[in-house]
Design a protein around this motif. Structure first.
Motif, PDB file in Angstrom:
ATOM      1  N   ALA A  51      -9.534  33.703  23.737  1.00 50.72           N
ATOM      2  CA  ALA A  51     -10.142  32.544  24.400  1.00 50.72           C
ATOM      3  C   ALA A  51     -11.374  32.955  25.198  1.00 50.72           C
ATOM      4  CB  ALA A  51      -9.122  31.870  25.312  1.00 50.72           C
ATOM      5  N   ALA A  52     -11.303  34.082  25.879  1.00 44.77           N
ATOM      6  CA  ALA A  52     -12.422  34.542  26.703  1.00 44.77           C
ATOM      7  C   ALA A  52     -13.615  34.956  25.854  1.00 44.77           C
ATOM      8  CB  ALA A  52     -11.974  35.702  27.587  1.00 44.77           C
ATOM      9  N   ALA A  53     -13.365  35.374  24.605  1.00 47.89           N
ATOM     10  CA  ALA A  53     -14.451  35.838  23.739  1.00 47.89           C
ATOM     11  C   ALA A  53     -15.233  34.693  23.114  1.00 47.89           C
ATOM     12  CB  ALA A  53     -13.879  36.736  22.642  1.00 47.89           C
ATOM     13  N   ARG A  54     -14.686  33.484  23.169  1.00 51.98           N
ATOM     14  CA  ARG A  54     -15.375  32.328  22.595  1.00 51.98           C
ATOM     15  C   ARG A  54     -16.324  31.743  23.636  1.00 51.98           C
ATOM     16  NH1 ARG A  54     -10.759  28.323  20.797  1.00 51.98           N
ATOM     17  NH2 ARG A  54     -12.515  27.216  19.858  1.00 51.98           N
ATOM     18  N   PRO A  55     -17.492  31.244  23.238  1.00 49.18           N
ATOM     19  CA  PRO A  55     -18.361  30.557  24.195  1.00 49.18           C
ATOM     20  C   PRO A  55     -17.618  29.396  24.834  1.00 49.18           C
ATOM     21  CG  PRO A  55     -19.519  30.969  22.138  1.00 49.18           C
ATOM     22  CD  PRO A  55     -18.083  31.305  21.885  1.00 49.18           C
ATOM     23  N   ASN A  56     -17.662  29.301  26.152  1.00 51.50           N
ATOM     24  CA  ASN A  56     -16.907  28.261  26.834  1.00 51.50           C
ATOM     25  C   ASN A  56     -17.545  27.909  28.170  1.00 51.50           C
ATOM     26  OD1 ASN A  56     -15.231  29.759  29.183  1.00 51.50           O
ATOM     27  ND2 ASN A  56     -15.320  31.089  27.386  1.00 51.50           N
ATOM     28  N   ASP A  57     -17.288  26.705  28.619  1.00 53.53           N
ATOM     29  CA  ASP A  57     -17.668  26.230  29.944  1.00 53.53           C
ATOM     30  C   ASP A  57     -16.420  25.730  30.654  1.00 53.53           C
ATOM     31  OD1 ASP A  57     -20.458  26.628  29.611  1.00 53.53           O
ATOM     32  OD2 ASP A  57     -20.586  24.750  28.487  1.00 53.53           O
ATOM     33  N   GLY A 105     -16.873  29.077  33.505  1.00 51.43           N
ATOM     34  CA  GLY A 105     -16.003  29.356  32.382  1.00 51.43           C
ATOM     35  C   GLY A 105     -15.037  30.493  32.668  1.00 51.43           C
ATOM     36  N   ILE A 106     -14.538  31.117  31.610  1.00 46.44           N
ATOM     37  CA  ILE A 106     -13.495  32.128  31.719  1.00 46.44           C
ATOM     38  C   ILE A 106     -14.094  33.484  32.078  1.00 46.44           C
ATOM     39  CG2 ILE A 106     -11.643  33.313  30.485  1.00 46.44           C
ATOM     40  CD1 ILE A 106     -11.487  30.851  28.645  1.00 46.44           C
ATOM     41  N   GLY A 107     -13.484  34.150  33.042  1.00 45.02           N
ATOM     42  CA  GLY A 107     -13.939  35.476  33.440  1.00 45.02           C
ATOM     43  C   GLY A 107     -12.805  36.266  34.064  1.00 45.02           C
ATOM     44  N   SER A 143     -10.386  30.445  34.638  1.00 39.36           N
ATOM     45  CA  SER A 143     -11.547  29.609  34.350  1.00 39.36           C
ATOM     46  C   SER A 143     -12.007  28.980  35.649  1.00 39.36           C
ATOM     47  CB  SER A 143     -11.183  28.519  33.335  1.00 39.36           C
ATOM     48  OG  SER A 143     -12.324  27.729  33.025  1.00 39.36           O
ATOM     49  N   SER A 144     -13.261  29.216  36.008  1.00 39.94           N
ATOM     50  CA  SER A 144     -13.779  28.707  37.281  1.00 39.94           C
ATOM     51  C   SER A 144     -15.137  28.052  37.067  1.00 39.94           C
ATOM     52  CB  SER A 144     -13.897  29.834  38.313  1.00 39.94           C
ATOM     53  OG  SER A 144     -14.771  30.849  37.853  1.00 39.94           O
ATOM     54  N   PRO A 184     -12.584  25.080  23.384  1.00 44.16           N
ATOM     55  CA  PRO A 184     -12.793  26.302  24.173  1.00 44.16           C
ATOM     56  C   PRO A 184     -13.078  26.053  25.651  1.00 44.16           C
ATOM     57  CG  PRO A 184     -14.772  25.790  22.966  1.00 44.16           C
ATOM     58  CD  PRO A 184     -13.752  24.790  22.517  1.00 44.16           C
ATOM     59  N   ASP A 185     -13.428  24.787  26.017  1.00 47.35           N
ATOM     60  CA  ASP A 185     -13.731  24.468  27.421  1.00 47.35           C
ATOM     61  C   ASP A 185     -12.451  24.050  28.128  1.00 47.35           C
ATOM     62  OD1 ASP A 185     -16.369  24.934  26.714  1.00 47.35           O
ATOM     63  OD2 ASP A 185     -16.790  22.819  26.348  1.00 47.35           O
ATOM     64  N   LEU A 186     -12.107  24.763  29.197  1.00 49.93           N
ATOM     65  CA  LEU A 186     -10.821  24.583  29.873  1.00 49.93           C
ATOM     66  C   LEU A 186     -11.010  24.596  31.379  1.00 49.93           C
ATOM     67  CD1 LEU A 186      -9.068  27.262  27.678  1.00 49.93           C
ATOM     68  CD2 LEU A 186      -8.443  24.843  27.632  1.00 49.93           C
TER      69      LEU A 186
END
Length: 246
Positions: free
Chosen positions: A112-118, A208-210, A199-200, A127-129
């Protein structure tokens, strides 16, 4: 009463009826407006709480059955996109069985973290969570259902003692909770040695995820912000039974 598997039509939406989604849908916080509360993936089930108003209701209030979460669904989105079903049976899972699935939860997080996300408030599909959506999706990927919101997840866990710089009791897969003294507002998943994934939003320095750390040596703005709001941690010892509100 329609037979099992009957496609949904507005005239069949009655209080107490149970349905299974055939496509992903947004769940809204209110009967009107764009405020997202959650999202429901194809395959999830819901029970109707309020009937359809023949005079023009555009949404119905439902309870998602895997986590007991209430939300509003658009009637137009449901037409032909759900089918009648029976309520899912309670899921009984031992703490040992849950512990055995934690590596799968962490593997899902890595993908999940490797996919582009917001960051998306109410995001539960990816992917956005949002923060609790990430947690719920990660555990659901391994067949472990948790409550939807961060404060509900905090109540659901067995408490684990933690404070900044002291994470010896934490295990991979434990949840870490942040917020105000009155209420939990953010949740993360512990990885190892105080490092956690979450995810922040961009207001704290990321979108996004970090990965951040509970240790004071991590001076990243996101880590510093949440370290100051640390409330505690918890361990998942059971699976939500899918029959009651969390």
């Amino acid at each position: 009463m329609p037979t099992l598997g009957t496609p949904l039509t507005p005239d069949l939406i009655t209080p107490g009826s149970c349905w299974q989604l055939l496509k992903d849908l947004n769940g809204y916080a209110r009967s009107r407006g764009e405020g997202l509360a959650t999202q429901a993936a194809a395959g999830r089930c819901f029970r109707v709480i309020t009937p359809v108003n023949k005079l023009g209701t555009t949404r119905i209030r439902v309870q998602l059955l895997e986590d007991g979460y209430p939300c509003w669904l658009n009637v137009a989105d449901l037409a032909g996109q759900a089918r009648t079903t029976t309520p899912p049976r309670p899921r009984l899972m031992s703490s040992d069985a849950i512990a055995a699935r934690i590596p799968a939860v962490l593997a899902w997080l890595k993908v999940a973290a490797a996919r582009p996300n917001d960051y998306l408030w109410g995001g539960t599909l990816g992917p956005d969570l949002d923060c609790s959506g990430l947690v719920q999706c990660a555990f659901a990927s391994a067949g472990i259902w948790l409550p939807r919101d961060a404060y509900q997840q905090e109540r659901f866990c067995e408490p684990v003692a933690v404070r900044p710089g002291n994470d010896q009791l934490l295990r991979p897969g434990d949840l870490i909770f942040f917020g105000r003294p009155q209420r939990c507002t953010h949740v993360a998943i512990h990885l190892e040695r105080g490092r956690y994934m979450h995810s922040s939003g961009r207001e704290h320095g990321r979108n996004g995820i970090g990965i951040d750390s509970l240790h004071p040596s991590d001076r990243h703005p996101v880590a510093s912000h949440y370290r100051a709001e640390l409330r505690g941690a918890g361990r998942i010892m059971r699976c939500h039974d899918g029959t009651t509100l969390p």
